[in-house]
Design a protein around this motif. Structure first.
Motif, PDB file in Angstrom:
ATOM      1  N   ILE A 243       0.802  -1.023   0.000  1.00  0.00           N
ATOM      2  CA  ILE A 243      -0.153  -0.042   0.104  1.00  0.00           C
ATOM      3  C   ILE A 243       0.754   1.196   0.082  1.00  0.00           C
ATOM      4  N   LEU A 244       1.872   1.254   0.735  1.00  0.00           N
ATOM      5  CA  LEU A 244       2.792   2.364   0.788  1.00  0.00           C
ATOM      6  C   LEU A 244       3.625   2.933  -0.597  1.00  0.00           C
ATOM      7  N   GLU A 245       3.752   1.627  -1.294  1.00  0.00           N
ATOM      8  CA  GLU A 245       4.550   1.847  -2.722  1.00  0.00           C
ATOM      9  C   GLU A 245       3.181   2.405  -3.821  1.00  0.00           C
ATOM     10  N   ILE A 246       2.208   2.037  -3.387  1.00  0.00           N
ATOM     11  CA  ILE A 246       0.849   2.585  -4.134  1.00  0.00           C
ATOM     12  C   ILE A 246       0.733   4.220  -3.975  1.00  0.00           C
ATOM     13  N   ALA A 247       0.616   4.288  -2.636  1.00  0.00           N
ATOM     14  CA  ALA A 247       0.776   5.761  -2.230  1.00  0.00           C
ATOM     15  C   ALA A 247       1.929   6.487  -2.962  1.00  0.00           C
ATOM     16  N   ALA A 248       3.134   5.951  -2.842  1.00  0.00           N
ATOM     17  CA  ALA A 248       4.344   6.676  -3.292  1.00  0.00           C
ATOM     18  C   ALA A 248       3.993   6.851  -4.947  1.00  0.00           C
ATOM     19  N   GLU A 249       3.643   6.052  -5.718  1.00  0.00           N
ATOM     20  CA  GLU A 249       3.399   6.088  -6.873  1.00  0.00           C
ATOM     21  C   GLU A 249       2.328   7.278  -7.408  1.00  0.00           C
TER      22      GLU A 249
ATOM     23  N   ASP B 253       3.692  10.846   0.123  1.00  0.00           N
ATOM     24  CA  ASP B 253       4.990  10.421   0.803  1.00  0.00           C
ATOM     25  C   ASP B 253       4.654  10.253   2.362  1.00  0.00           C
ATOM     26  N   ASP B 254       3.476  10.158   2.728  1.00  0.00           N
ATOM     27  CA  ASP B 254       2.934   9.791   4.077  1.00  0.00           C
ATOM     28  C   ASP B 254       1.686   8.782   3.953  1.00  0.00           C
ATOM     29  N   GLY B 255       2.239   7.646   4.403  1.00  0.00           N
ATOM     30  CA  GLY B 255       1.229   6.445   4.292  1.00  0.00           C
ATOM     31  C   GLY B 255      -0.149   6.615   5.235  1.00  0.00           C
ATOM     32  N   PRO B 256       0.075   6.894   6.467  1.00  0.00           N
ATOM     33  CA  PRO B 256      -1.160   7.024   7.257  1.00  0.00           C
ATOM     34  C   PRO B 256      -2.069   8.220   6.762  1.00  0.00           C
ATOM     35  N   HIS B 257      -1.257   9.529   6.204  1.00  0.00           N
ATOM     36  CA  HIS B 257      -2.184  10.454   5.765  1.00  0.00           C
ATOM     37  C   HIS B 257      -2.891   9.938   4.345  1.00  0.00           C
ATOM     38  N   PHE B 258      -2.278   9.466   3.631  1.00  0.00           N
ATOM     39  CA  PHE B 258      -2.734   8.662   2.408  1.00  0.00           C
ATOM     40  C   PHE B 258      -4.019   7.902   2.621  1.00  0.00           C
ATOM     41  N   SER B 259      -4.026   6.843   3.767  1.00  0.00           N
ATOM     42  CA  SER B 259      -5.076   6.161   3.808  1.00  0.00           C
ATOM     43  C   SER B 259      -6.080   6.735   4.716  1.00  0.00           C
ATOM     44  N   ARG B 260      -5.960   7.955   5.281  1.00  0.00           N
ATOM     45  CA  ARG B 260      -7.203   8.772   5.854  1.00  0.00           C
ATOM     46  C   ARG B 260      -7.630   9.378   4.792  1.00  0.00           C
ATOM     47  N   LEU B 261      -6.970  10.022   3.866  1.00  0.00           N
ATOM     48  CA  LEU B 261      -7.641  10.875   2.862  1.00  0.00           C
ATOM     49  C   LEU B 261      -8.426   9.957   1.934  1.00  0.00           C
ATOM     50  N   PHE B 262      -7.940   8.601   1.627  1.00  0.00           N
ATOM     51  CA  PHE B 262      -8.467   7.687   0.684  1.00  0.00           C
ATOM     52  C   PHE B 262      -9.810   6.997   1.390  1.00  0.00           C
ATOM     53  N   ARG B 263      -9.743   6.783   2.589  1.00  0.00           N
ATOM     54  CA  ARG B 263     -11.058   6.536   3.076  1.00  0.00           C
ATOM     55  C   ARG B 263     -12.047   7.664   3.448  1.00  0.00           C
ATOM     56  N   ARG B 264     -11.649   8.999   3.390  1.00  0.00           N
ATOM     57  CA  ARG B 264     -12.629   9.704   3.466  1.00  0.00           C
ATOM     58  C   ARG B 264     -13.342  10.098   1.988  1.00  0.00           C
ATOM     59  N   GLU B 265     -12.339   9.933   1.146  1.00  0.00           N
ATOM     60  CA  GLU B 265     -12.872  10.056  -0.240  1.00  0.00           C
ATOM     61  C   GLU B 265     -13.671   9.016  -0.882  1.00  0.00           C
ATOM     62  N   PHE B 266     -13.246   7.573  -0.707  1.00  0.00           N
ATOM     63  CA  PHE B 266     -14.037   6.291  -1.369  1.00  0.00           C
ATOM     64  C   PHE B 266     -14.814   5.617  -0.220  1.00  0.00           C
ATOM     65  N   GLY B 267     -14.835   5.817   1.066  1.00  0.00           N
ATOM     66  CA  GLY B 267     -15.605   5.240   2.074  1.00  0.00           C
ATOM     67  C   GLY B 267     -14.967   3.851   2.563  1.00  0.00           C
ATOM     68  N   ALA B 268     -13.799   3.522   2.306  1.00  0.00           N
ATOM     69  CA  ALA B 268     -13.169   2.420   2.667  1.00  0.00           C
ATOM     70  C   ALA B 268     -11.569   2.705   2.386  1.00  0.00           C
ATOM     71  N   PRO B 269     -10.814   2.011   3.388  1.00  0.00           N
ATOM     72  CA  PRO B 269      -9.192   2.145   3.265  1.00  0.00           C
ATOM     73  C   PRO B 269      -8.765   1.370   1.974  1.00  0.00           C
ATOM     74  N   PRO B 270      -7.596   1.629   1.647  1.00  0.00           N
ATOM     75  CA  PRO B 270      -6.841   0.820   0.437  1.00  0.00           C
ATOM     76  C   PRO B 270      -6.929  -0.597   0.629  1.00  0.00           C
ATOM     77  N   SER B 271      -6.665  -1.107   1.717  1.00  0.00           N
ATOM     78  CA  SER B 271      -6.579  -2.409   1.690  1.00  0.00           C
ATOM     79  C   SER B 271      -7.739  -3.191   1.591  1.00  0.00           C
ATOM     80  N   GLU B 272      -9.065  -2.701   1.921  1.00  0.00           N
ATOM     81  CA  GLU B 272     -10.489  -3.111   1.500  1.00  0.00           C
ATOM     82  C   GLU B 272     -10.718  -2.901   0.266  1.00  0.00           C
ATOM     83  N   VAL B 273     -10.548  -2.011  -0.380  1.00  0.00           N
ATOM     84  CA  VAL B 273     -10.553  -1.778  -1.782  1.00  0.00           C
ATOM     85  C   VAL B 273      -9.810  -2.958  -2.596  1.00  0.00           C
TER      86      VAL B 273
END
Length: 309
Positions: A273-279, A283-303
């Motif tokens: 997931i961190l590699e996906i975020a970087a691509e 550059d901040d994994g936890p921040h990415f996960s929070r934004l992703f959940r807020r935008e799509f209603g689920a964390p990256p791992s769930e998607v």
């Protein structure tokens, strides 16, 4: 290597009168690309300074009247498939390519391709800078340059590219990328000077193109876009005023969409997931996960889990 202190690499005072055209030709061939030089006075008096070395090269020439020609034989040889930018500093500079002829004054510039014949020079003494850039530094760049060669360029775009090449632009960390984006912008604006309303719409469109190209770079933000487009932050914000999202929100939304697309691709199943975020430019994994959940209603791992079943 990039910007450096100007270094004199040729001075005609050290060369006999009768050998100066040949010596000038040898110096330009070594520093940029081969040209055939002519002068009504049968000599070229002046000096050449290196302003920048490396992948992007810039020289400054102070010289008596002369003309340099890229003949058909030379255009197919060493130095082909590159882009040149001519920038007069004092006096005028004439550029001819593809049946077009343009005489530049200080503050203006012209772009042209080394793969086609061209002529560049002046009927009087002049001071000018020439930049040599790789044709592959941006997609389809050389083809676009051929279409834009010896055409007037929007002054704001010309100033932005000139400043980046001559070292007046801020942000050396993204220097090459900034030059590539400003060169594309100058080429795109080589045809028309639009009205104010269409300028704003065009600026918005150009900003979106840069966002797509630079999405994976963490340094992409409003300031980088303003630098690349050669405008103030206020002008950039105004270009986005009529759209649904601000500049920063547009970048963030596109990065999240890019991350979601990557998570849905089989060729990224083994990527962390961190590699996906970087691509996607985070550059901040936890921040990415929070934004992703807020935008799509689920964390990256769930998607990702949903796609894999």
């Amino acid at each position: 290597m990039g910007h450096q202190q100007p270094r004199t690499v040729f001075d005609s005072d050290a060369v006999p009168h009768s050998a100066r055209i040949s010596a000038w030709s040898d110096a330009v061939s070594r520093l940029l690309v081969p040209l055939r030089f002519t002068s009504r006075s049968q000599t070229i008096d002046g000096r050449i300074q290196e302003l920048r070395t490396g992948e992007i090269r810039v020289i400054r020439c102070t010289a008596s009247a002369h003309m340099g020609t890229r003949t058909p034989a030379l255009a197919g040889g060493r130095g082909a498939s590159q882009v040149k930018v001519a920038m007069p500093i004092r006096g005028t500079l004439t550029v001819e390519q593809d049946g077009r002829r343009m005489t530049l004054v200080p503050g203006e510039l012209a772009v042209y391709s080394t793969s086609q014949t061209y002529r560049v020079g002046s009927d009087g003494a002049f001071d000018f800078a020439i930049a040599l850039l790789p044709g592959d530094m941006a997609e389809d760049l050389e083809a676009r340059v051929v279409d834009a060669s010896a055409r007037p360029i929007d002054r704001a775009a010309a100033r932005g590219l000139r400043d980046a090449l001559l070292g007046a632009a801020p942000g050396a960390a993204h220097d090459a990328e900034l030059i590539a984006d400003r060169l594309r912008l100058a080429v795109a604006r080589a045809r028309d000077v639009a009205s104010a309303p269409s300028r704003r719409a065009r600026l918005h469109e150009e900003a979106l193109e840069i966002i797509e190209r630079r999405l994976s770079q963490p340094g992409l933000g409003p300031q980088y876009l303003a630098d690349a487009l050669g405008v103030s932050l206020r002008t950039l914000y105004a270009a986005f005023a009529g759209s649904r999202r601000s500049v920063a929100a547009t970048i963030r939304a596109r990065r999240l969409e890019r991350a979601r697309d990557l998570l849905s691709r089989a060729d990224h199943d083994d990527a962390a997931i961190l590699e996906i975020a970087a691509e996607a430019g985070f550059d901040d994994g936890p921040h990415f996960s929070r934004l992703f959940r807020r935008e799509f209603g689920a964390p990256p791992s769930e998607v990702r889990r949903r796609r894999l079943g």
